[in-house]
Design an enzyme around this catalytic site. Structure first.
Site, PDB file in Angstrom:
ATOM      1  N   ARG A 186       1.571 -10.748   6.854  1.00 24.59           N
ATOM      2  CA  ARG A 186       3.014 -10.754   7.116  1.00 24.59           C
ATOM      3  C   ARG A 186       3.413 -10.065   8.412  1.00 24.59           C
ATOM      4  NH1 ARG A 186       5.386  -9.577   1.338  1.00 24.59           N
ATOM      5  NH2 ARG A 186       7.350 -10.034   2.342  1.00 24.59           N
ATOM      6  N   PRO A 189       0.844  -1.203   0.000  1.00 23.68           N
ATOM      7  CA  PRO A 189       0.000   0.000   0.000  1.00 23.68           C
ATOM      8  C   PRO A 189       0.880   1.253   0.000  1.00 23.68           C
ATOM      9  CG  PRO A 189      -0.660  -1.507   1.757  1.00 23.68           C
ATOM     10  CD  PRO A 189       0.664  -1.968   1.238  1.00 23.68           C
ATOM     11  N   GLU A 190       0.720   2.064  -1.032  1.00 23.53           N
ATOM     12  CA  GLU A 190       1.422   3.341  -1.117  1.00 23.53           C
ATOM     13  C   GLU A 190       0.355   4.433  -0.981  1.00 23.53           C
ATOM     14  OE1 GLU A 190       4.094   3.353  -4.511  1.00 23.53           O
ATOM     15  OE2 GLU A 190       4.141   1.172  -4.515  1.00 23.53           O
ATOM     16  N   HIS A 198      -5.452 -14.513  10.018  1.00 26.02           N
ATOM     17  CA  HIS A 198      -4.463 -13.437  10.167  1.00 26.02           C
ATOM     18  C   HIS A 198      -5.090 -12.129  10.647  1.00 26.02           C
ATOM     19  CE1 HIS A 198      -1.702 -16.147   8.186  1.00 26.02           C
ATOM     20  NE2 HIS A 198      -2.529 -16.231   7.155  1.00 26.02           N
TER      21      HIS A 198
END
Length: 289
Positions: free
Chosen positions: A112, A2-3, A93
């Site tokens: 992650r 994500p930018e 998650h």
DNA sequence: CATGGGTCCTGAGTGC
DNA sequence: TGCACTCAGGACCCAT
């Protein structure tokens, strides 16, 4: 991954979904996500009973205004927020769950586990990465001259400098490659050798690509989804990122993948030239003089 | 100070 | 089919 465009899209979705809601309780299942306060149980306790007043963004950080607190959240690679009813099955998650008094809940999912949350009272307590952030790309005070001043004098490849969040906030691997392609600058070129003219074009192209990506709801090249669980659409408009081996959309040359600043880097060798190559035109001009 | 490389982490992809 | 290995990269940490 994500930018700025993806974080902005998430921000807009969450603004519509959770502003005005009050936290009934907070569940932290993976303590490592919470950096401030160091005790994850304290994080949950401090938020309980607080109302979400706004959802803001700075660079790639999401800022949840939950007076008297600001929850500073960074998604890093794969962090996702999703509003759900308590009855909906939960995805694996899921590491943090914010339960609201109306029976809905905001779920933070992060395969992650790179994402971070800091609960702070003011900017002084905020994480260093947020305090040292460079200007927003759309800041009207960021003129072409100011931008040139920020990259000028740095020996590192222009790509490394653009990825440096203290230089400019919000760019990541995808949009750096896209902006450099649009500006016809090779990512390996030392930042110091980007001319004033080129810096002006580069800033323009950075704004252009970010604007178009926000309009498309971001790029979903891996796992990105917004607060509604919807994918972005900009991945089909990418010019070079992830297109190695395919023809350049401008000139047809095969897109190459290199390694710059430790990152996979996509480049059109024709449109973007080579880092140390001299322009033939320059020689001709000298001959003519 | 600037720069570059290693690290965190898991799942997908690759090659044998 | 199974397994070892590589890769993905944002920000931080550390060595040079």
């Amino acid at each position: 991954m994500p930018e700025l465009p993806e974080v902005e899209t998430v921000r807009r979705s969450l603004e519509a979904l959770i502003v005005g809601k009050t936290m009934a309780s907070v569940e932290v299942r993976l303590a490592r996500i919470i950096r401030t306060p160091p005790d994850a149980a304290a994080f949950a306790a401090l938020l309980t009973g607080c109302r979400v007043e706004a959802v803001r963004r700075r660079g790639k950080y999401l800022l949840f205004e939950v007076p008297p607190w600001t929850l500073v959240s960074h998604l890093r690679m794969e962090g996702q927020y999703r509003l759900a009813s308590a009855l909906e099955p939960e995805s694996p998650h899921t590491h943090v769950v914010f339960h609201f008094t109306d029976g809905t809940e905001l779920r933070y999912r992060d395969v992650r586990q790179f994402g971070t949350m800091d609960l702070v009272r003011d900017l002084a307590e905020a994480p260093e990465g947020l305090r040292t952030l460079g200007p927003e790309p759309f800041d009207p005070l960021l003129t072409a001259a100011a931008f040139y001043g920020r990259i000028h004098g740095r020996q590192a490849p222009i790509k490394a400098v653009l990825l440096d969040q203290t230089c400019l906030a919000g760019l990541g691997n995808i949009y750096v490659d896209e902006a450099l392609f649009a500006a016809r600058i090779h990512p390996q070129r030392p930042a110091d050798r980007v001319t004033k003219r080129e810096a002006s074009v580069l800033l323009h192209e950075i704004r252009e690509v970010l604007t178009r990506a926000i309009e498309a709801g971001g790029s979903s090249v891996r796992t990105y989804v917004n607060g509604y669980g919807r994918h972005g659409g900009f991945q089909v408009e990418l010019s070079v990122y992830g297109r190695e081996g395919q023809p350049c959309r401008v000139c047809g040359t095969e897109i190459l993948k290199l390694r710059v600043a430790g990152r996979g880097t996509h480049v059109c060798p024709t449109c973007q030239g080579r880092p140390k190559q001299r322009r033939r035109r320059r020689k001709t001009a000298r001959q003519g003089a």
